[in-house]
Design an enzyme around this catalytic site. Structure first.
Site, PDB file in Angstrom:
ATOM      1  N   VAL A 102     -21.826  24.845  86.597  1.00 54.74           N
ATOM      2  CA  VAL A 102     -22.512  23.737  86.399  1.00 54.74           C
ATOM      3  C   VAL A 102     -23.066  23.741  84.870  1.00 54.74           C
ATOM      4  CG1 VAL A 102     -24.824  22.568  87.008  1.00 54.74           C
ATOM      5  CG2 VAL A 102     -23.500  23.723  88.799  1.00 54.74           C
ATOM      6  N   ASP A 103     -22.968  22.439  84.352  1.00 56.86           N
ATOM      7  CA  ASP A 103     -22.964  22.276  82.907  1.00 56.86           C
ATOM      8  C   ASP A 103     -24.107  21.339  82.807  1.00 56.86           C
ATOM      9  OD1 ASP A 103     -22.804  21.835  80.093  1.00 56.86           O
ATOM     10  OD2 ASP A 103     -20.599  21.450  80.116  1.00 56.86           O
ATOM     11  N   GLY A 105     -24.989  19.206  84.897  1.00 55.69           N
ATOM     12  CA  GLY A 105     -25.538  19.067  86.473  1.00 55.69           C
ATOM     13  C   GLY A 105     -25.007  17.951  86.924  1.00 55.69           C
ATOM     14  N   ASP A 159     -10.710  26.143  83.746  1.00 54.48           N
ATOM     15  CA  ASP A 159      -9.576  25.793  82.711  1.00 54.48           C
ATOM     16  C   ASP A 159     -10.159  25.105  81.643  1.00 54.48           C
ATOM     17  OD1 ASP A 159     -10.420  23.337  83.729  1.00 54.48           O
ATOM     18  OD2 ASP A 159      -8.341  22.532  82.931  1.00 54.48           O
TER      19      ASP A 159
END
Ligand code: IMP
Ligand code: MG
Length: 178
Positions: A102-103, A105, A159
């Site tokens: 989660v970056d 969100g 990735d």
């Protein structure tokens, strides 16, 4: 000779230990629910989902969903697009969304809304990694593996431009587009 092997941030041992702990918590929390559906978010969650699901001691089934948010690089757009929905019926079931990371969100928030539209009994979230400083929207992660800083990580399913997904650890790289 250039060495572009990602630098270890979270080791294979640390990941396996944490996944086992999370599986213990999930197994306890859902011990009375006989209809847990783990919904893996493709592609990044496939290894986390495989390891986590196999360490549960409760009945569970597996579904997949695919969304696209970033194209092929690392620049956040905030726009989330549904690429593939779940196949099974989630009506009345307990849904656990399994995300890799989660970056901002945005993706997880979108997914929670998507899952709720299937009328499940409950929706909770698991994520292996969170970039704590990068949150743009408020979203609850019920089962979190690790907090990291604002850096691009690869491995254990994650990735960069489709590379390094199958590394057994989580490593840091420097994206070429940031
Ligand atoms: P968010 O919507 O900004 O929270 O982005 C979440 C999605 O972006 C994740 O599900 C990943 O697919 C991707 N992502 C964000 N940060 C990373 C990273 O460091 N490595 C690999 N994928 C990432
Ligand atoms: Mg993802």
């Amino acid at each position: 000779m250039s060495d572009d092997t990602p630098k270890v941030l979270i080791s294979e041992d640390q990941i396996q230990t944490r996944v086992l702990e999370l599986a213990g918590q999930i197994s306890a929390d859902y011990k009375d629910a006989d209809d847990l559906v783990m919904v893996g978010v493709l592609k990044g969650s496939f290894i986390f989902l495989a390891d986590l699901s196999r360490r549960l001691s409760i009945p569970r089934t597996i579904e997949f969903i695919a969304v696209s948010s970033y194209g092929n690089g690392s620049l956040a757009s905030g726009a989330v697009r549904l690429v593939m929905d779940v196949r099974g019926n989630l009506d009345g079931k307990h849904v656990l969304i399994v995300e890799d990371i989660v970056d901002t969100g945005h993706t997880l928030k979108y997914l929670i809304g998507m899952m709720k539209s299937h009328r499940p009994a409950s929706v909770k979230t698991a994520a292996l990694v969170r970039k704590a400083e990068s949150a743009q929207v408020d979203v609850t992660i019920d089962y979190l593996g690790f907090d990291i800083g604002d850096e691009w990580v690869v491995g254990y399913g994650l990735d960069y431009a489709e590379q390094n997904r199958t590394l057994p650890y989580i490593g840091v790289i420097k994206p070429t587009d940031s």
